[in-house]
Design a protein around this motif. Structure first.
Motif, PDB file in Angstrom:
ATOM      1  N   ASP A   1       0.824  -1.211   0.000  1.00 59.35           N
ATOM      2  CA  ASP A   1       0.000   0.000   0.000  1.00 59.35           C
ATOM      3  C   ASP A   1       0.857   1.259   0.000  1.00 59.35           C
ATOM      4  O   ASP A   1       0.523   2.254  -0.647  1.00 59.35           O
ATOM      5  CB  ASP A   1      -0.953   0.000   1.194  1.00 59.35           C
TER       6      ASP A   1
ATOM      7  N   ALA B   1       1.992   1.784  -3.480  1.00 57.93           N
ATOM      8  CA  ALA B   1       0.894   2.285  -4.312  1.00 57.93           C
ATOM      9  C   ALA B   1       0.627   3.767  -4.050  1.00 57.93           C
ATOM     10  O   ALA B   1       0.423   4.542  -4.984  1.00 57.93           O
ATOM     11  CB  ALA B   1      -0.373   1.455  -4.066  1.00 57.93           C
ATOM     12  N   VAL B   2       0.636   4.170  -2.792  1.00 62.11           N
ATOM     13  CA  VAL B   2       0.416   5.581  -2.467  1.00 62.11           C
ATOM     14  C   VAL B   2       1.590   6.421  -2.982  1.00 62.11           C
ATOM     15  O   VAL B   2       1.390   7.506  -3.527  1.00 62.11           O
ATOM     16  CB  VAL B   2       0.244   5.770  -0.926  1.00 62.11           C
ATOM     17  N   THR B   3       2.793   5.906  -2.853  1.00 60.56           N
ATOM     18  CA  THR B   3       3.975   6.618  -3.359  1.00 60.56           C
ATOM     19  C   THR B   3       3.853   6.851  -4.864  1.00 60.56           C
ATOM     20  O   THR B   3       4.174   7.931  -5.364  1.00 60.56           O
ATOM     21  CB  THR B   3       5.253   5.830  -3.033  1.00 60.56           C
ATOM     22  N   ALA B   4       3.358   5.844  -5.578  1.00 63.56           N
ATOM     23  CA  ALA B   4       3.187   5.968  -7.022  1.00 63.56           C
ATOM     24  C   ALA B   4       2.156   7.034  -7.395  1.00 63.56           C
ATOM     25  O   ALA B   4       2.227   7.631  -8.475  1.00 63.56           O
ATOM     26  CB  ALA B   4       2.786   4.627  -7.628  1.00 63.56           C
ATOM     27  N   LEU B   5       1.217   7.313  -6.496  1.00 63.07           N
ATOM     28  CA  LEU B   5       0.190   8.326  -6.750  1.00 63.07           C
ATOM     29  C   LEU B   5       0.684   9.752  -6.500  1.00 63.07           C
ATOM     30  O   LEU B   5       0.040  10.704  -6.934  1.00 63.07           O
ATOM     31  CB  LEU B   5      -1.035   8.053  -5.891  1.00 63.07           C
ATOM     32  N   LEU B   6       1.790   9.880  -5.792  1.00 61.48           N
ATOM     33  CA  LEU B   6       2.310  11.202  -5.454  1.00 61.48           C
ATOM     34  C   LEU B   6       2.999  11.842  -6.658  1.00 61.48           C
ATOM     35  O   LEU B   6       3.622  11.163  -7.462  1.00 61.48           O
ATOM     36  CB  LEU B   6       3.304  11.113  -4.292  1.00 61.48           C
ATOM     37  N   ALA B   7       2.912  13.160  -6.731  1.00 61.01           N
ATOM     38  CA  ALA B   7       3.602  13.899  -7.773  1.00 61.01           C
ATOM     39  C   ALA B   7       5.100  13.813  -7.541  1.00 61.01           C
ATOM     40  O   ALA B   7       5.565  13.793  -6.404  1.00 61.01           O
ATOM     41  CB  ALA B   7       3.150  15.359  -7.782  1.00 61.01           C
ATOM     42  N   SER B   8       5.847  13.774  -8.628  1.00 62.21           N
ATOM     43  CA  SER B   8       7.303  13.714  -8.472  1.00 62.21           C
ATOM     44  C   SER B   8       7.969  15.006  -8.893  1.00 62.21           C
ATOM     45  O   SER B   8       7.404  15.900  -9.387  1.00 62.21           O
ATOM     46  CB  SER B   8       7.889  12.561  -9.267  1.00 62.21           C
TER      47      SER B   8
END
Length: 119
Positions: free
Chosen positions: A109, A112-119
């Motif tokens: 999880d 998955a949340v990290t992948a949703l964050l803007a980079s």
């Protein structure tokens, strides 16, 4: 290109007794600082808090446990001293173990949340 630092996930376990926090991240960090520094005064200073605040937190923690986490000796030829007891050391170990296990259990999880964050 603006790159942000990587996200940091932090679990903040608190154990409540009545309205107060018996065990929490601040008290565990203070125990660790006392263990490292060798006194409540030095541990408080390391954490940027007053001696009075640290003493109150230690007192509240000790009153919440069946055995004290910290014992202090006053006076003597070399002054007083503070010892994190075996119960205090066990509390630190168990608390940090719970955090690590929670982090590991949530790894998918978190990814998955990290992948949703803007980079």
């Amino acid at each position: 290109m603006n790159t942000l630092p990587p996200p940091r996930f932090q679990f903040r376990l608190r154990v409540y007794r009545d309205a107060g926090i018996a065990i929490g991240p601040g008290k565990i960090a203070l125990l660790e600082a006392i263990l490292q520094a060798g006194s409540i005064t030095a541990g408080a200073k390391q954490m940027g808090m007053s001696y009075r605040r640290a003493w109150l937190l230690v007192d509240e923690l000790n009153r919440s446990l069946s055995e004290p986490a910290v014992e202090s000796a006053t006076g003597g030829a070399h002054g007083g001293g503070t010892v994190v007891t075996e119960a205090g050391r066990e509390l630190i170990r168990r608390y940090r173990s719970i955090e690590a296990k929670a982090h590991a259990a949530a790894a998918d999880d978190i990814a998955a949340v990290t992948a949703l964050l803007a980079s």
